[in-house]
Enzyme design. Structure first.
Site, short mmCIF file in Angstrom:
data_model
loop_
_atom_site.label_atom_id
_atom_site.label_comp_id
_atom_site.label_asym_id
_atom_site.label_seq_id
_atom_site.Cartn_x
_atom_site.Cartn_y
_atom_site.Cartn_z
CG ASP A 1 -2.14 0.85 -3.37
OD1 ASP A 1 -0.98 1.31 -3.17
OD2 ASP A 1 -3.05 0.96 -2.54
CG ASN A 2 -0.88 4.60 -4.58
OD1 ASN A 2 -2.01 4.24 -4.25
ND2 ASN A 2 0.00 5.08 -3.69
CB CYS B 1 -5.75 3.31 -2.03
SG CYS B 1 -4.35 3.96 -1.10
CG ASP C 1 -2.07 0.93 1.14
OD1 ASP C 1 -2.12 1.72 0.19
OD2 ASP C 1 -2.95 0.89 2.03
CG ASP C 2 0.09 4.87 -0.08
OD1 ASP C 2 -0.70 4.60 -1.00
OD2 ASP C 2 -0.17 5.69 0.81
#
Length: 537
Positions: free
Chosen positions: A312-313, A77, A41-42
């Protein structure tokens, strides 16, 4: 030893499945490959986000392939995760931000998109047992969308986090029933809980069906809570001082230009601390990967299992004087790690092809033997690239699109800026606004490494970057680039913003098969009429 509650659930469901299965001789040798998808995540890749993951690099990257140009079509997200699950661009799955109003885990998403995600097809059409553990979508579990009792179609085993990433004091949906966790490290630290659930699944699942696992960790998302054994790690690490660090974003969209330059010492100290803590949280992800690979090897299943590792990014820490966040159009936010190992993949490979997370669904369905022509997915299967096939025809561009978020009223941190901004820091640097709504064509061909972006604001602001000459995207060349290229990119952007399925995979501006009709430029159906933000949900 007493069996854990998760293991008991998995064993019970697996035994039930066995009752309806006929014996299969040499099942492990003849069945389709297993697939594991690890989603962080991130986690950036441009600013050193993979550096702490020594075990992951050794066990996945060095044993397989690293994609050097892997991107997300939306650097936030929920839209990004929806793209992974559906294989579609945001304008086709209609998840535009992290709110229920933006279709994040909404009733409409559940009705229109969830039945056709790739895990749903794996389970219903390909006979896979499917396992999910971790963060699903940011609004999952919201009362207005069914709460944690909602289990999306396609999952045999469901252990989903209610709402956004946390490390302690969270609620999981365990196959539709709420389970509350506290703040005792040994039983509650979420990354470790996900690891243990995954190991239980591998221990007690059916051995007569292939499996798909999706493990979505909270790390390295805020609040950046490291496991106690890692809180002293990386004490001398600080955010990279790249050439775009702590400089004014000249010639950029107003939201970037409003950042205070130079940043205050307190802002720099804050982002350095955040950077260090992000790395600390990733050490537990590294442990998870090691445990998972060892268990697959112990089970004799590693050689028949594809393992994907991605995020996700991306993320930024001080670039163009923006403190910390994602959601911008630049490489540090849209580029992500993508590592894959598995059957037929040679070790220690790198690949420079332009790939995106909309490709993950088609790839995994292709591995499972599903006919991709039966889907409405926008992405492409990576399987030919994984196998090292020669003379593969591949894309040279893809679409990036984002719909800005903003409050109707003024942000309480920065009332002087007026309504429409959000995610503001104490020194009134805001990371988002309503008109931070943009769409880009990201091109990577033999002749061009280019990004062309248009904003949906009153001035239709344009940003263009030649990343061959300017890899850190400091100089916006929109006013100096050749007008013909500008017109072609504008037209290509219109085409991609209205594409669906196969039309998202047509030749790019610099491909031999590209066709351009100038008569279609700036017509009544031109770029403003096709704005991403104008699409209805």
């Amino acid at each position: 030893c007493a069996m854990s509650p998760v293991a008991a659930v998995i064993r019970g469901l697996a035994l039930a499945a066995l009752l309806v299965l006929s014996p299969v001789g040499a099942a492990r040798q003849t069945r389709r490959p297993n697939v594991v998808l690890i989603l962080t995540d991130d986690q950036d890749v441009c600013l050193g986000g993979m550096t702490p993951l020594k075990k992951t690099n050794a066990l996945i990257a060095q044993m397989g392939i690293t994609f050097l140009n892997a991107y997300v079509p939306s650097a936030l997200c929920c839209p990004s995760r929806a793209s992974i699950l559906t294989g579609k661009y945001p304008h086709n799955h209609h998840v535009v931000n992290n709110t229920l109003e933006g279709n994040c885990s909404s009733k409409l998403w559940q009705k229109i998109q969830e039945p056709y995600t790739f895990p749903a097809l794996l389970k219903s059409m390909c006979g896979y047992q499917t396992f999910f553990a971790g963060k699903y979508l940011n609004e999952y579990g919201a009362e207005d969308a069914g709460g944690v009792s909602h289990v999306p179609p396609g999952w045999s085993f469901w252990y989903a986090l209610e709402k956004n990433s946390k490390y302690y004091n969270y609620t999981l949906s365990v196959n539709g029933k709420a389970r509350r966790h506290g703040e005792n490290y040994s039983v509650d630290y979420l990354t470790d809980v996900l690891a243990n659930m995954s190991l239980d699944f591998l221990e007690y699942k059916s051995n007569f069906e292939p499996f798909f696992m999706m493990i979505a960790t909270p790390a390295p998302h805020s609040p950046w809570t490291a496991a106690p054994q890692y809180t002293k790690s990386f004490q001398n690490v600080s955010a990279p001082r790249n050439s775009n660090f702590n400089i004014h974003g000249k010639n950029k969209h107003w939201l970037i230009r409003q950042a205070k330059t130079p940043m205050t010492n307190s802002s720099i100290q804050f982002l350095d601390d955040a950077y260090r803590k992000r790395w600390q949280t990733l050490l537990s992800v590294d442990d998870l990967v090691e445990k998972l690979v060892k268990k697959l090897e112990l089970n004799g299943e590693l050689d028949n299992t594809y393992i994907f590792y991605t995020s996700d990014n991306g993320f930024h820490t001080g670039q163009f004087s923006l403190p910390i966040d994602k959601r911008q159009l630049y490489e540090f936010d849209i580029k992500v790690p993508l590592l894959v190992r598995g059957p037929g993949i040679k070790p220690n490979q790198t690949n420079k092809m332009l790939v995106a997370n909309i490709d993950l669904g088609p790839t995994i369905l292709d591995i499972a033997g599903y006919d991709l022509n039966k889907t409405q997915m926008d992405g492409m299967s990576l399987l030919p690239l994984l196998r090292g096939d020669k003379n593969v025809t591949w894309r040279s561009d893809f679409l990036v699109e984002y719909q800005g978020e903003g409050y109707n009223g003024s942000d309480p941190t920065c009332p002087g800026l007026g309504p429409g901004v959000t995610h503001c820091f104490p020194d009134c640097v805001c990371e988002d606004s309503y008109n931070n709504t943009y769409a880009c064509v990201r091109t990577l061909s033999t002749s061009w490494d280019l990004q062309y972006c248009e904003f949906d604001d009153r001035e239709v602001f344009v940003e263009v970057y030649n990343l061959t000459a300017d890899p850190h995207q400091i100089n916006n060349i929109a006013k100096t680039i050749d007008q013909e290229i500008l017109e072609k990119m504008n037209y290509r952007l219109m085409m991609l913003q209205s594409c669906s399925g196969a039309t998202c995979r047509t030749p790019g501006v610099f491909d031999p098969g590209y066709r351009f009709d100038p008569r279609l430029m700036f017509s009544n159906h031109g770029v403003r009429a096709r704005r991403f933000s104008a699409q209805t949900l």
